[in-house]
Design an enzyme around this catalytic site. Structure first.
Site, PDB file in Angstrom:
ATOM      1  CB  SER A  13      -0.959   0.001   1.187  1.00  0.00           C
ATOM      2  OG  SER A  13      -0.248   0.167   2.402  1.00  0.00           O
ATOM      3  CG  LEU A  97      18.669  -4.251   3.205  1.00  0.00           C
ATOM      4  CD1 LEU A  97      18.216  -2.982   2.480  1.00  0.00           C
ATOM      5  CD2 LEU A  97      19.006  -5.358   2.208  1.00  0.00           C
ATOM      6  CG  ASN A 111      12.888   1.241   6.889  1.00  0.00           C
ATOM      7  OD1 ASN A 111      12.272   0.495   6.138  1.00  0.00           O
ATOM      8  ND2 ASN A 111      12.794   1.176   8.208  1.00  0.00           N
ATOM      9  CG  HIS A 113       9.950   1.483  12.172  1.00  0.00           C
ATOM     10  ND1 HIS A 113       9.780   0.122  11.989  1.00  0.00           N
ATOM     11  CD2 HIS A 113       9.877   1.697  13.503  1.00  0.00           C
ATOM     12  CE1 HIS A 113       9.613  -0.457  13.160  1.00  0.00           C
ATOM     13  NE2 HIS A 113       9.664   0.472  14.091  1.00  0.00           N
TER      14      HIS A 113
END
Ligand code: GRF
Length: 201
Positions: A13, A97, A111, A113
């Site tokens: 999404s 990663l 990223n 979160h």
């Protein structure tokens, strides 16, 4: 036009929010590749429907051959480097990663979160925040976009937003509010990074 690589592992999404922002002219960028480590990720279908190239790159073959996560990370980086990304966006990417990947794209991996800095790192952040709310420990959580460093969900914060919790909230109510906030800040953060104007917090 700046080139994005978006990495997913699930429903996608947040990827869809990026696709929509590009298609509606709200984000001047091109999604050059969508990467998933899970074949069943619906986000791969979203990318295909949008005509965006996809790469399914699972860890399991490496583990089955006794190869390391670093070997996987390095090969994954090599496959992504081919499309010459300006920015790599982890949007529900569920694999930590290592520097074998991150060192290939210094300062260019961000990223999403679903928690505020220093809170609920790692998996299931939304449900863990909801449980803390139910225990009376918090009345708000939030989500953030941050630069990725080897320590999970750490790294310089680009944008963060609080997401309130209300007494009659179910987990579903809270999740819906959280995802709406995510879909907003992920596009905003990409725009800021590409304009190289990170808001100092
Ligand atoms: C989001 O809550 C994201 O923050 C978390 O997993 C969810 C991914 O959602 N890591 P989607 O795959 O983008 O719908």
């Amino acid at each position: 036009m700046p080139r994005l690589v978006v990495m997913i592992s699930g429903f996608g999404s947040n990827l869809q929010a990026i696709i929509d922002a590009v298609n509606e002219g709200q984000l001047s960028a091109e999604i050059a590749l969508v990467v998933s480590n899970r074949k069943a990720a619906y986000g791969l279908e979203r990318a295909q429907l949008a005509g965006i190239p996809t790469l399914y790159f699972p860890l399991k073959p490496y583990k089955d051959q006794g190869l390391s996560r670093e070997a996987y990370d390095a090969d994954l980086a090599g496959r992504i480097a081919v499309v010459q990304p300006d920015l790599i966006v982890l949007a529900g990417w569920m694999h930590v990663l290592s520097p074998a990947f991150l060192d290939c794209f210094p300062g260019r991996v961000i990223n999403l979160h679903p928690a505020l800095p220093g809170e609920f790192e790692g998996v299931d952040a939304i449900s863990r925040a909801y449980e803390a709310f139910r225990r009376g420990e918090i009345t708000r959580s939030g989500c953030m976009m941050h630069y990725v460093v080897p320590t999970i969900d750490a790294g310089e914060v680009i944008l963060q937003v609080e997401v309130p919790l209300y007494p009659d909230d179910t987990l579903e109510h809270f999740e819906g509010r959280m995802h709406a906030a995510e879909h907003h800040i992920i596009v905003q953060a990409i725009r800021l990074c590409l304009e190289n104007e990170r808001i100092p917090l």
